[in-house]
Design an enzyme around this catalytic site. Structure first.
Site, PDB file in Angstrom:
ATOM      1  N   SER A 186      97.465   9.035 141.695  1.00  0.00           N
ATOM      2  CA  SER A 186      98.014   9.007 142.787  1.00  0.00           C
ATOM      3  C   SER A 186      97.644  10.103 143.732  1.00  0.00           C
ATOM      4  O   SER A 186      98.153  11.117 143.529  1.00  0.00           O
ATOM      5  CB  SER A 186      99.272   8.572 142.943  1.00  0.00           C
ATOM      6  OG  SER A 186      99.993   8.522 144.223  1.00  0.00           O
ATOM      7  N   ASP A 214     108.078  10.186 150.544  1.00  0.00           N
ATOM      8  CA  ASP A 214     107.155   9.890 151.816  1.00  0.00           C
ATOM      9  C   ASP A 214     107.861   8.437 152.639  1.00  0.00           C
ATOM     10  O   ASP A 214     107.766   8.541 153.834  1.00  0.00           O
ATOM     11  CB  ASP A 214     105.647   9.353 151.443  1.00  0.00           C
ATOM     12  CG  ASP A 214     104.892  10.601 151.001  1.00  0.00           C
ATOM     13  OD1 ASP A 214     105.016  11.647 151.647  1.00  0.00           O
ATOM     14  OD2 ASP A 214     103.884  10.315 150.224  1.00  0.00           O
ATOM     15  N   ASP A 273      96.547  -0.438 147.363  1.00  0.00           N
ATOM     16  CA  ASP A 273      97.910  -0.781 147.772  1.00  0.00           C
ATOM     17  C   ASP A 273      98.116  -1.683 149.171  1.00  0.00           C
ATOM     18  O   ASP A 273      98.528  -2.593 149.532  1.00  0.00           O
ATOM     19  CB  ASP A 273      99.054   0.180 147.911  1.00  0.00           C
ATOM     20  CG  ASP A 273      99.444   0.745 146.418  1.00  0.00           C
ATOM     21  OD1 ASP A 273      99.170  -0.511 145.566  1.00  0.00           O
ATOM     22  OD2 ASP A 273      99.695   1.810 146.362  1.00  0.00           O
ATOM     23  N   ARG A 275     103.438  13.378 157.393  1.00  0.00           N
ATOM     24  CA  ARG A 275     103.859  11.923 157.595  1.00  0.00           C
ATOM     25  C   ARG A 275     104.544  11.718 158.884  1.00  0.00           C
ATOM     26  O   ARG A 275     104.610  10.946 159.439  1.00  0.00           O
ATOM     27  CB  ARG A 275     105.137  11.945 156.324  1.00  0.00           C
ATOM     28  CG  ARG A 275     104.493  11.551 155.064  1.00  0.00           C
ATOM     29  CD  ARG A 275     103.514  10.555 154.854  1.00  0.00           C
ATOM     30  NE  ARG A 275     103.054  10.172 153.712  1.00  0.00           N
ATOM     31  CZ  ARG A 275     101.702  10.141 153.143  1.00  0.00           C
ATOM     32  NH1 ARG A 275     100.724  10.352 154.088  1.00  0.00           N
ATOM     33  NH2 ARG A 275     101.342   9.914 151.891  1.00  0.00           N
TER      34      ARG A 275
HETATM   35  N1  ARG Z   1     105.205  15.549 146.099  1.00  0.00           N
HETATM   36  C1  ARG Z   1     104.787  15.565 147.595  1.00  0.00           C
HETATM   37  C2  ARG Z   1     105.614  15.522 148.341  1.00  0.00           C
HETATM   38  O1  ARG Z   1     106.794  14.675 148.180  1.00  0.00           O
HETATM   39  C3  ARG Z   1     103.261  15.054 147.555  1.00  0.00           C
HETATM   40  C4  ARG Z   1     103.503  13.553 147.645  1.00  0.00           C
HETATM   41  C5  ARG Z   1     102.334  12.944 147.662  1.00  0.00           C
HETATM   42  N2  ARG Z   1     102.371  11.676 148.252  1.00  0.00           N
HETATM   43  C6  ARG Z   1     101.696  10.613 147.533  1.00  0.00           C
HETATM   44  N3  ARG Z   1     101.756   9.361 148.320  1.00  0.00           N
HETATM   45  N4  ARG Z   1     100.927  10.603 146.838  1.00  0.00           N
HETATM   46  O2  ARG Z   1     105.290  15.741 149.673  1.00  0.00           O
END
Ligand code: ARG
Length: 422
Positions: A196, A144, A34, A115
């Protein structure tokens, strides 16, 4: 420029970039498909320069030299790699430990904690390198994007944001085609969509593929970090974590800096199959999602911390603090790291943790981590009082009937009133 890849020109939020004003972009770059496509795409579609930033939060097995070379090869003006493991552990993971942070009863928030730090560093580097815009690779469906954009909008009102994945409507196949056309190296097989993945020193998540089928039991290949419990050693291992004022400071009696301690605990947990979580989660954007988490360090450290805290706190603190902890976790999950309420809650959490000093031992065995020993000079525990034997007059068993009479008074009265009316 095809219809599919055109840049979004309608702005919904004040912090979104007006395409005509995007001159130099700070791209949060992972080296994956990406953000690699994005690096090229931003140069082409916006006619803008790109500065790449990669943040090391302890992603196991990452080759940052390779990531930097790839960014430069794709035309980045520069690619900065920041090792933020220490800051991440100290300022984000330790507060989470003190808050026993588990969202939805199973997710230790490693991504949610990372993040705001990544976005804060993006702001710093964007300012230092003269960027007007920050770009990230989050989709429009996840948490995110909220965490990153809320951070940028909070810390740097002068900066703008673009989130190309949210608008470009390329699926994975189109991205691979775009990559091929523009000479972007595509790693590994392209026939199977990968999971992912997001990871750092506090845990790893996998989403996508069969994980989206709620009735599909985990396939073995998703576990790239933690040994599957059925393959873990037949011999259990006992591990002792020492805490000072809520902070993990030692492992089996050896004092360690926080990053090394967390990495070593993770390694031990991985070996024994500890920290696999199959989690259904309420995202802040309304969706429910299933994640497979591998959180070996958190499974051990949080269990130990919670046990020690329970030992040094009174019954009243133990009744109250989980409410505060839950609110703390929710704010962090929901992308509001910079919300003053979190600081308020931290004040209380910190005050409780002043007493959280001592050692907890856990027995690790084929996926389980069970507390087996506790030691603390602050334990609100007196063996002489608690033991079955005589307590030498310190705890008067003769006083108990009087206590029971008053303790149960209202309940007894209410019970009788209800009987009368039946
Ligand atoms: N579900 C978790 C969260 O919202 C993990 C997210 C993982 N992020 C990703 N870009 N694969 O914090």
């Amino acid at each position: 420029m095809t219809d599919q890849t055109r840049i979004a020109t309608t702005r919904t939020a004040s912090y979104e970039a007006d395409p005509s004003e995007v001159k130099r972009v700070l791209l949060l770059y992972s080296g994956g498909l990406d953000t690699s496509v994005m690096l090229k795409w931003i140069q082409d579609e916006y006619g803008a320069e790109v500065v790449a930033l990669t943040v090391n939060l302890g992603q196991p097995g990452e080759d940052y030299g390779e990531v930097r070379d790839k960014a430069l090869g794709l035309g980045a003006l520069e690619c900065q790699v920041i090792d933020a493991r220490e800051e991440f552990a100290r300022d984000f993971v330790i507060p989470a430990i003190k808050a026993n942070a588990l969202y939805g009863g199973g997710y230790p928030l490693f991504t949610a904690l990372g993040r705001p730090l990544i976005a804060k560093l993006a702001v710093q580097v964007a300012r230092a390198t003269g960027c007007d815009t920050i770009a990230h690779g989050c989709t429009g469906k996840g948490n995110d994007q909220v965490r990153i954009e809320a951070t940028v909008a909070t810390l740097a009102p002068e900066l703008r944001v673009i989130a190309p994945v949210r608008g470009w409507q390329m699926g994975r196949d189109e991205e691979i085609a775009y990559a091929r056309k523009h000479g972007i190296p595509v790693k590994g097989g392209t026939d199977v969509t990968p999971y992912s993945i997001d990871d750092n020193l506090w845990g790893r998540s996998s989403e996508g593929r069969w994980i989206e089928d709620l009735d599909h039991a985990p396939e073995d290949d998703v576990f790239q970090l933690v040994t599957r419990p059925e393959l873990a050693p037949d011999e259990p291992q006992e591990v002792t974590v020492g805490f000072e004022a809520g902070v993990p400071v030692s492992l089996d009696g050896e004092r360690l800096e926080i990053v090394e301690l967390l990495e070593r605990v993770a390694e031990i947990g991985c070996r024994h199959g500890v920290g696999i979580v199959d989690h259904i989660e309420d995202r802040i954007v309304g969706l429910k999602v299933r994640d497979i988490y591998e959180v070996p360090a958190a499974a051990i450290i949080l269990t130990a911390h919670q046990e020690l805290e329970k030992l040094v706190c009174t019954i009243h603190q133990n009744q109250f603090k989980p409410q505060i902890d839950r609110q703390w976790s929710y704010l962090v999950y929901a992308g509001l790291w910079w919300e003053p309420l979190r600081g308020d809650l931290d004040g209380y959490i910190q005050s409780v943790n002043e007493q959280v000093t001592g050692e907890i031992s856990l027995k690790l065995y084929k996926g389980s981590a069970r507390v087996v020993r506790r030691a603390s000079r602050n334990a609100v525990y007196d063996k002489a009082l608690a033991s079955f034997g005589e307590s030498g007059g310190l705890f008067s068993q003769q006083a108990s009937p009087g206590f029971i009479e008053l303790w149960s008074l209202q309940s007894r009265m209410a019970y009788r009133l209800r009987e009368r009316d039946e």
